[in-house]
Scaffold this motif. Sequence first.
Motif, PDB file in Angstrom:
ATOM      1  N   SER A   1      65.731 -16.231  26.220  1.00 16.54           N
ATOM      2  CA  SER A   1      66.179 -17.588  25.952  1.00 16.54           C
ATOM      3  C   SER A   1      65.070 -18.572  26.300  1.00 16.54           C
ATOM      4  N   GLY A   2      65.086 -19.704  25.590  1.00 21.77           N
ATOM      5  CA  GLY A   2      64.072 -20.726  25.807  1.00 21.77           C
ATOM      6  C   GLY A   2      63.325 -21.008  24.529  1.00 21.77           C
ATOM      7  N   PRO A   3      62.180 -21.685  24.613  1.00 18.26           N
ATOM      8  CA  PRO A   3      61.384 -21.978  23.418  1.00 18.26           C
ATOM      9  C   PRO A   3      60.986 -20.695  22.699  1.00 18.26           C
ATOM     10  N   PRO A   4      60.929 -20.700  21.364  1.00 15.22           N
ATOM     11  CA  PRO A   4      60.629 -19.475  20.627  1.00 15.22           C
ATOM     12  C   PRO A   4      59.183 -19.024  20.785  1.00 15.22           C
ATOM     13  N   LEU A   5      59.013 -17.718  20.941  1.00 21.63           N
ATOM     14  CA  LEU A   5      57.698 -17.077  21.028  1.00 21.63           C
ATOM     15  C   LEU A   5      57.694 -15.885  20.090  1.00 21.63           C
ATOM     16  N   VAL A   6      56.857 -15.927  19.066  1.00 20.58           N
ATOM     17  CA  VAL A   6      56.731 -14.842  18.100  1.00 20.58           C
ATOM     18  C   VAL A   6      55.658 -13.876  18.586  1.00 20.58           C
ATOM     19  N   LEU A   7      55.992 -12.588  18.635  1.00 21.22           N
ATOM     20  CA  LEU A   7      55.069 -11.536  19.067  1.00 21.22           C
ATOM     21  C   LEU A   7      54.765 -10.647  17.872  1.00 21.22           C
ATOM     22  N   LEU A   8      53.499 -10.571  17.484  1.00 22.91           N
ATOM     23  CA  LEU A   8      53.101  -9.842  16.287  1.00 22.91           C
ATOM     24  C   LEU A   8      52.271  -8.619  16.650  1.00 22.91           C
ATOM     25  N   ALA A   9      52.677  -7.487  16.133  1.00 19.72           N
ATOM     26  CA  ALA A   9      52.099  -6.188  16.486  1.00 19.72           C
ATOM     27  C   ALA A   9      50.860  -5.860  15.667  1.00 19.72           C
ATOM     28  N   GLY A  10      50.241  -4.747  16.030  1.00 19.14           N
ATOM     29  CA  GLY A  10      49.049  -4.270  15.340  1.00 19.14           C
ATOM     30  C   GLY A  10      49.373  -3.502  14.073  1.00 19.14           C
ATOM     31  N   GLN A  11      48.328  -3.114  13.378  1.00 13.58           N
ATOM     32  CA  GLN A  11      48.418  -2.421  12.087  1.00 13.58           C
ATOM     33  C   GLN A  11      49.251  -1.156  12.188  1.00 13.58           C
TER      34      GLN A  11
ATOM     35  N   GLY B   1      61.640 -17.044  30.093  1.00 16.73           N
ATOM     36  CA  GLY B   1      61.351 -18.419  29.713  1.00 16.73           C
ATOM     37  C   GLY B   1      61.231 -18.655  28.235  1.00 16.73           C
ATOM     38  N   HIS B   2      61.363 -17.587  27.421  1.00 25.23           N
ATOM     39  CA  HIS B   2      61.177 -17.728  25.986  1.00 25.23           C
ATOM     40  C   HIS B   2      62.184 -16.881  25.208  1.00 25.23           C
ATOM     41  N   ARG B   3      62.499 -17.368  24.053  1.00 23.85           N
ATOM     42  CA  ARG B   3      63.262 -16.582  23.079  1.00 23.85           C
ATOM     43  C   ARG B   3      62.239 -15.789  22.276  1.00 23.85           C
TER      44      ARG B   3
END
Length: 262
Positions: free
Chosen positions: A23-33, A50-52
Motif C-alpha cells: 500500500s502507498g504510492p505506486p511503484l512499478v518493478l520491471l524484470a529482466g529479459q 510504503g508502496h503499492r
Amino acid sequence: MAAAQGFARAKDGTALAYQVAGSGPPLVLLAGQANDHHWWDGVREDFQAGHRTITVDYRGTGASDKPDDPCSTPGFADDVAAVLDELGIDSADVYGTSMGGRTAQWLAINDPGRVRRLVLGCTSPGGARAVERDAEVRRSLAQADPSAVGRTLLDLMYSPSFLAAHDAPRTVLGDRAMSAHARRHHLAASNGHDAWGRLGEIRSRTLVLHGADDRMTPAVNAELLAERIPEAEARVLPGLRHAYFIEGRPEVSELVVDFLAD
C-alpha cells in the motif's frame, strides 16, 4: 503479503498479467529479459510497507499471452502503460532492472508525466554507444546444454562467495515455461534496444544502480546512462554482479527506498 493478480489488454489485444501488493504510492518493478514477475520474489517485500508494488508478466512470460510476434523495448513500455491505465494510475515510480531498465527508459521518454522517480539497474542505453558483454560471456550463454547455461547465469548473477554461502535464488534465471519463440523475441527486443539519442528527454529524477563486477551488462554503462540523462546519479556497487539487488539486499533496497522518499 501475497500479490493479487489481474489482467490488462495491450493495444493489440494481448492479455497482460500483472500483480499488485502493498500500500502507498505506486511503484512499478520491471524484470529482466525472459523473466516474469518472480524475478522480484524476496525483494518486492522490501518496498511493500510504503508502496503499492506492481509487477508485470511481459508478453511471452508468466500468465500473459504468448503471441508469436516480434517484440521491442518500446513495445514492452506500451504494455506497462496499458497495465497502469487498467489500474487507473496516472503517475508512478518505476524501478527497472536489466531489460526492465531498457523498458523503463522508453516509458520515461515517451510518457514523461507518467514516471515520477526512475531507478535503472544493471542496464544500458543500447545502440552503438553501449558497452556489450565480452565474447566469452556470449559464447557461454549460447551453449546448447541448458544445464551449462544455467551454471553460467548463476555465475553472472552472483559472486562466488555469495554462491558458496547461500542457496542463491534461481528466480532470475528465466521463466522456464517460456516457448522458444518467446525467448527469441525477448532476445531480439533486448538486443535491439537503442535509446541513446533520446535519453536527454527523460525528465524524471533518476538513480542508476549497477554491480561493479557485472559481466552480463558491464558497469561502465551506468556512467553512460548517468551522463546522458539530465541530473541522474549513478551508484556502482563494489563486489556485486548482475543480480546486485538480491546479493546486496537489504542495503540496496534501502538506497532505493531513500531515493524514492527524498
